[in-house]
Design an enzyme around this catalytic site. Structure first.
Site, mmCIF file in Angstrom:
data_model
loop_
_atom_site.group_PDB
_atom_site.id
_atom_site.type_symbol
_atom_site.label_atom_id
_atom_site.label_comp_id
_atom_site.label_asym_id
_atom_site.label_seq_id
_atom_site.Cartn_x
_atom_site.Cartn_y
_atom_site.Cartn_z
ATOM 1 N N SER A 112 1.290 1.746 -4.264
ATOM 2 C CA SER A 112 1.295 2.982 -5.057
ATOM 3 C C SER A 112 1.680 2.777 -6.524
ATOM 4 O O SER A 112 1.031 2.044 -7.261
ATOM 5 C CB SER A 112 2.203 3.993 -4.363
ATOM 6 N N ASP A 163 -5.178 8.063 4.240
ATOM 7 C CA ASP A 163 -5.055 8.131 2.771
ATOM 8 C C ASP A 163 -6.464 8.176 2.199
ATOM 9 O O ASP A 163 -6.977 7.188 1.680
ATOM 10 C CB ASP A 163 -4.283 6.917 2.259
ATOM 11 N N HIS A 190 -0.570 7.354 3.193
ATOM 12 C CA HIS A 190 -0.449 6.613 1.944
ATOM 13 C C HIS A 190 0.610 5.510 2.048
ATOM 14 O O HIS A 190 0.365 4.359 1.684
ATOM 15 C CB HIS A 190 -0.119 7.574 0.807
#
Length: 212
Positions: A112, A163, A190
């Site tokens: 991320s 995700d 995610h």
């Protein structure tokens, strides 16, 4: 796993001002095969990799696991970020981190938010990256396909099949890396490593075994 040696410390990075960055380390009792640098997402810190068991799992398998608190997060809250959130930071940032931690050629795990740090490091200091494990990192669209294609670093692209936004976007961009494999974690979101730590650990250990 009781023989794993855990410690904490700080590392200084010139471009983050005077405040050092906090890190955690888990090391095997014998000389490590490789150093693995674990970065984190915007809701997390290095503590995340302790809680998931990833640091201990890596060290038990013979790797030196290093988990960094990025500038502004965790115990590095006072450190000045070298770029605004979601904008690529200078590749020099992680180069200095790895130099300070004496990692040698390093495996970078980058979920991320940390893509803003790991991607410039990968693309600008390729020779210092042993392997790359991106987990739906941000900023993949900031670089052209041609730049990705020039990188030969072994890469394991990991994302959760739930995700459907960032995971699929990053897969499309990172698939331009010339030496990559893909692991899609079923039923995971995610932060797929939180949803299924067992599959996460199995996937990264199998990949790391191909490097040594």
């Amino acid at each position: 796993m009781s023989s794993v040696q855990m410690c904490e410390g700080t590392v200084s990075v010139d471009i983050c001002g005077s405040s050092p960055l906090f890190y955690r380390q888990a090391a095997p009792p014998e000389p490590a095969k490789l150093s693995v640098l674990l970065l984190h997402g915007i809701r997390f810190s290095s503590q995340n990799w302790v809680d998931t068991g990833t640091m201990e799992t890596l060290a038990a398998a013979g790797y030196r696991a290093l988990a960094l608190d990025l500038p502004g997060f965790g115990q590095s809250k006072c450190a000045q970020a070298p770029a605004p959130v979601a904008e690529p930071a200078p590749g020099e940032f992680l180069r200095q981190v790895c130099e300070g931690l004496k990692t040698g050629p390093v495996v970078v795990v980058s979920p991320s938010l940390s893509g803003m740090y790991s991607l410039p490091f990968l693309l600008q200091h390729t020779e210092q990256v042993k392997a790359y494990i991106p987990v739906a990192p941000i900023c993949t669209e900031k670089f052209p396909a041609e730049q990705y294609r020039a990188v030969k670093v072994p890469t394991l692209i990991v994302y959760g099949d739930q995700d459907t936004q960032l995971g699929e976007v990053t897969l499309r961009n990172l698939s331009n890396l010339s030496n990559h494999k893909v692991v899609v974690m079923k039923g995971a979101g995610h932060a797929c490593y939180l949803d299924d730590p067992d599959t996460w650990h199995k996937s990264i250990l199998e990949f790391l075994q191909t490097l040594t």
